[in-house]
Design an enzyme around this catalytic site. Structure first.
Site, mmCIF file in Angstrom:
data_model
loop_
_atom_site.group_PDB
_atom_site.id
_atom_site.type_symbol
_atom_site.label_atom_id
_atom_site.label_comp_id
_atom_site.label_asym_id
_atom_site.label_seq_id
_atom_site.Cartn_x
_atom_site.Cartn_y
_atom_site.Cartn_z
ATOM 1 N N GLU A 1 7.002 -1.401 -3.199
ATOM 2 C CA GLU A 1 6.386 -0.547 -2.383
ATOM 3 C C GLU A 1 7.453 0.155 -1.808
ATOM 4 O OE1 GLU A 1 3.032 0.014 -1.380
ATOM 5 O OE2 GLU A 1 2.577 -1.279 -2.998
ATOM 6 N N ASP B 1 -1.266 10.054 -3.066
ATOM 7 C CA ASP B 1 -2.387 9.187 -3.963
ATOM 8 C C ASP B 1 -3.758 9.481 -3.310
ATOM 9 O OD1 ASP B 1 -2.144 8.061 -1.692
ATOM 10 O OD2 ASP B 1 -1.994 5.942 -2.187
ATOM 11 N N THR C 1 0.558 6.948 4.023
ATOM 12 C CA THR C 1 0.743 5.603 3.764
ATOM 13 C C THR C 1 2.040 4.951 4.748
ATOM 14 O OG1 THR C 1 0.148 5.617 1.680
ATOM 15 C CG2 THR C 1 1.706 3.791 1.928
#
Length: 278
Positions: free
Chosen positions: A63, A81, A86
Site C-alpha cells: 500500500e 481509483d 485514500t
C-alpha cells in the site's frame, strides 16, 4: 534319576521377573492401555502480536512501498481509483464509507477535533470520488490529526474492526494458518467485504467452487492457490488494481516455500521493490 512319566515341576519366577511383570501391568503394557500423547501446540495465528506486526508490514509494503506502517497514519492522497481520498494505515477512503466511520469514531472519542468539521462533507461524498467540501484543507488537517495518539488509536481500532478481525476469524473458521489468514486480510483490505462480485466474500466463494479449505477436508496449499487465483481475477476487473504483484511476487512466493505459518525470515517483492523481514 529321571521319571519321564512325571510332569516337570514349574520353574519358580525370580523376584526380578515378578517385579518386572508388576511394573508392566502398572504401566499398562500388558493391558494394552494406550498412553496419552501430547499434541503439539498449534502455531500462532495472525492475531498473535508478532504475526500481526508482520501482517502490517506486508500490507504496508504493497500500500505504501514501506515496511514502516506506523509512518502511514499521516498518509493521504487521491490515487485516482475512483474512491476519492485514500489515507491512513489501511487506506481508508472518502468514497467508500470507512473514512467517514473513522472520523466519526475519532469525533465520538474526542469532540471538536480538527477533522470533526468535515463530517458533513464526508457524508455527502460517500460513494463517489468527489472532494466537495474537503478541499483545500482536508489533507493538511488529516496530517495534523495524525499526530494525535487518539486518532492513531482510532485508526488501529477501525482497521481491526472492519478488516483484520473479520479476516482472521474467517481464516480460522476455514482451518487456515497464519499465511492463509493473511491472504484473507490483504484481500479484504483491497476489495472490502460488500456484495459486489469482486468483494472478499465473493472471491472466497469463487475459490470454493474449485477447492475445499482444510476445515472441509481440503488441502491447505491447494485451497490457497485457488483463493489467490480468484483474487487475481478480481484484481484484473479494475484497472487501478490490475497489477497483481502483491499476489504473484509476495503471497505466492511464501506459499511456494510452504511457509504456511508465516515464519521469518521473509523475502518478497511488490511492484518490483524487494523487502525482507528477518
Amino acid at each position: 534319576m529321571q521319571h519321564p512319566d512325571r510332569e516337570s515341576a514349574p520353574t519358580p519366577l525370580s523376584r526380578r521377573t515378578v517385579v518386572a511383570v508388576i511394573g508392566a501391568v502398572a504401566s499398562g503394557a500388558l493391558l494394552s492401555v494406550p498412553r496419552a500423547v501430547a499434541k503439539p501446540a498449534a502455531a500462532p495465528g495472525l492475531d498473535d502480536p508478532a504475526k500481526k506486526e508482520i501482517a502490517m508490514k506486508l500490507v504496508s509494503s504493497a500500500e505504501n512501498s514501506s515496511l514502516d506502517w506506523k509512518a502511514q497514519y499521516k498518509y493521504i492522497e487521491d490515487i485516482g481509483d475512483g474512491r476519492g481520498y485514500t489515507a491512513g494505515i489501511i487506506g481508508f477512503c472518502s468514497g467508500t464509507g470507512d473514512m467517514l466511520d473513522l472520523v466519526q469514531l475519532y469525533t465520538d472519542r474526542k469532540p471538536g477535533n480538527v477533522l470533526a468539521k468535515y463530517l458533513p462533507a464526508l457524508r455527502r461524498v460517500n460513494g463517489s470520488d468527489s472532494h466537495d467540501g474537503l478541499d483545500p484543507n482536508f489533507p493538511k488537517d488529516w496530517r495534523k490529526a495524525a499526530q494525535d495518539a487518539a486518532f492513531q488509536q482510532a485508526q488501529n481500532d477501525e482497521r481491526d474492526r472492519v478488516y483484520f478481525n473479520p479476516a482472521v476469524a474467517q481464516g480460522k473458521a476455514d482451518g487456515l494458518r497464519a499465511l492463509g489468514q493473511f491472504t484473507y486480510y490483504d484481500a479484504i483490505v483491497m476489495h472490502g467485504d460488500g456484495d459486489d462480485p469482486t468483494s472478499f466474500r465473493n472471491i472466497r466463494k469463487r475459490a470454493l467452487r474449485s477447492a475445499k479449505p482444510p476445515a472441509q477436508g481440503g488441502d491447505e496449499t491447494t485451497y490457497l492457490n485457488a483463493f489467490l487465483d480468484a483474487r487475481v481475477w478480481a484484481m484484473k476487473q479494475e484497472e487501478a488494481h490490475s497489477d497483481t504483484t502483491r499476489v504473484d511476487t509476495e503471497q505466492r512466493v511464501l506459499l511456494r516455500k510452504g511457509n504456511l505459518d508465516l515464519n521469518p525470515p521473509l523475502d518478497w517483492k511488490v511492484y518490483g521493490d524487494s523487502y525482507h523481514i528477518g
